[in-house]
Write a protein that holds these residues in place. Sequence first.
Motif, PDB file in Angstrom:
ATOM      1  N   SER A 159       2.288   0.134   0.640  1.00 41.78           N
ATOM      2  CA  SER A 159       2.070   0.241   2.084  1.00 41.78           C
ATOM      3  C   SER A 159       0.687  -0.237   2.533  1.00 41.78           C
ATOM      4  O   SER A 159       0.491  -0.545   3.702  1.00 41.78           O
ATOM      5  N   ASN A 160      -0.274  -0.300   1.620  1.00 39.53           N
ATOM      6  CA  ASN A 160      -1.635  -0.749   1.931  1.00 39.53           C
ATOM      7  C   ASN A 160      -2.282   0.023   3.076  1.00 39.53           C
ATOM      8  O   ASN A 160      -2.980  -0.544   3.914  1.00 39.53           O
ATOM      9  N   ASN A 161      -2.065   1.315   3.121  1.00 36.42           N
ATOM     10  CA  ASN A 161      -2.701   2.166   4.122  1.00 36.42           C
ATOM     11  C   ASN A 161      -4.195   2.251   3.803  1.00 36.42           C
ATOM     12  O   ASN A 161      -4.569   2.673   2.714  1.00 36.42           O
ATOM     13  N   GLU A 162      -5.031   1.874   4.740  1.00 38.44           N
ATOM     14  CA  GLU A 162      -6.490   1.846   4.541  1.00 38.44           C
ATOM     15  C   GLU A 162      -7.092   3.228   4.287  1.00 38.44           C
ATOM     16  O   GLU A 162      -8.208   3.346   3.802  1.00 38.44           O
ATOM     17  N   GLU A 163      -6.367   4.285   4.651  1.00 40.92           N
ATOM     18  CA  GLU A 163      -6.902   5.641   4.494  1.00 40.92           C
ATOM     19  C   GLU A 163      -6.485   6.298   3.182  1.00 40.92           C
ATOM     20  O   GLU A 163      -6.977   7.353   2.836  1.00 40.92           O
ATOM     21  N   ASP A 164      -5.532   5.692   2.459  1.00 41.34           N
ATOM     22  CA  ASP A 164      -5.100   6.188   1.152  1.00 41.34           C
ATOM     23  C   ASP A 164      -5.797   5.393   0.063  1.00 41.34           C
ATOM     24  O   ASP A 164      -5.900   4.164   0.154  1.00 41.34           O
ATOM     25  N   PHE A 165      -6.246   6.080  -0.971  1.00 37.12           N
ATOM     26  CA  PHE A 165      -6.892   5.420  -2.091  1.00 37.12           C
ATOM     27  C   PHE A 165      -6.134   5.757  -3.358  1.00 37.12           C
ATOM     28  O   PHE A 165      -6.121   6.905  -3.790  1.00 37.12           O
ATOM     29  N   HIS A 166      -5.487   4.751  -3.928  1.00 31.83           N
ATOM     30  CA  HIS A 166      -4.758   4.924  -5.186  1.00 31.83           C
ATOM     31  C   HIS A 166      -5.760   4.755  -6.308  1.00 31.83           C
ATOM     32  O   HIS A 166      -6.491   3.758  -6.357  1.00 31.83           O
ATOM     33  N   ILE A 167      -5.793   5.754  -7.174  1.00 30.98           N
ATOM     34  CA  ILE A 167      -6.816   5.757  -8.227  1.00 30.98           C
ATOM     35  C   ILE A 167      -6.192   5.901  -9.609  1.00 30.98           C
ATOM     36  O   ILE A 167      -5.156   6.520  -9.777  1.00 30.98           O
ATOM     37  N   LYS A 168      -6.869   5.276 -10.564  1.00 28.96           N
ATOM     38  CA  LYS A 168      -6.477   5.366 -11.965  1.00 28.96           C
ATOM     39  C   LYS A 168      -7.623   6.049 -12.696  1.00 28.96           C
ATOM     40  O   LYS A 168      -8.765   5.568 -12.657  1.00 28.96           O
ATOM     41  N   MET A 169      -7.323   7.173 -13.327  1.00 28.20           N
ATOM     42  CA  MET A 169      -8.352   7.913 -14.064  1.00 28.20           C
ATOM     43  C   MET A 169      -8.790   7.114 -15.288  1.00 28.20           C
ATOM     44  O   MET A 169      -7.953   6.574 -16.006  1.00 28.20           O
TER      45      MET A 169
END
Length: 162
Positions: free
Chosen positions: A150-160
């Motif tokens: 979705s590329n929502n600017e307010e969500d940050f997908h993170i990889k530990m």
Amino acid sequence: MKKMYLIITSMILMFSIKSNAQIVKAEIRATGLTCSMCSNAINKQLKSMEEVVAVETDLNTNTFTVTLKEGNDLSPKVFKEKVEKAGFFIGSLLLTAKPETITKSSYILVNDKKSNALEIQFQVVDKGYVTEKEFKKLSKSYKNVETYASNNEEDFHIKMIN
């Protein structure tokens, strides 16, 4: 009286969590740099933030290590905006933070790695925080994560990382 006690307790908890939720350090690998003047432009943008204590630059890898003041409430978006304002792009963004930081609803964990350390390290894997080539590759890997595409600017997908 009980309601007032609950309200005060809730407010204390909210403020104490907010003060602990913070990014300690950011490692930004920028793309598009061709000379030391390019790195100076990014350096200047990063140092303009009041939360920044120091910026170390590695010209061989185009990496900027940003040390931040304790108690800040920055998000990854600020780093992206600063690098882009200097005229460049982020190729990789690794953040070191207190574990409470990723409990915010804006952080979405895409791998199952957990850590009990006092500080955790994670990579933001959204579009604009990795190279275009890397993003295409990650899009295939994270196709089961509904919010990733979705590329929502307010969500940050993170990889530990650790």
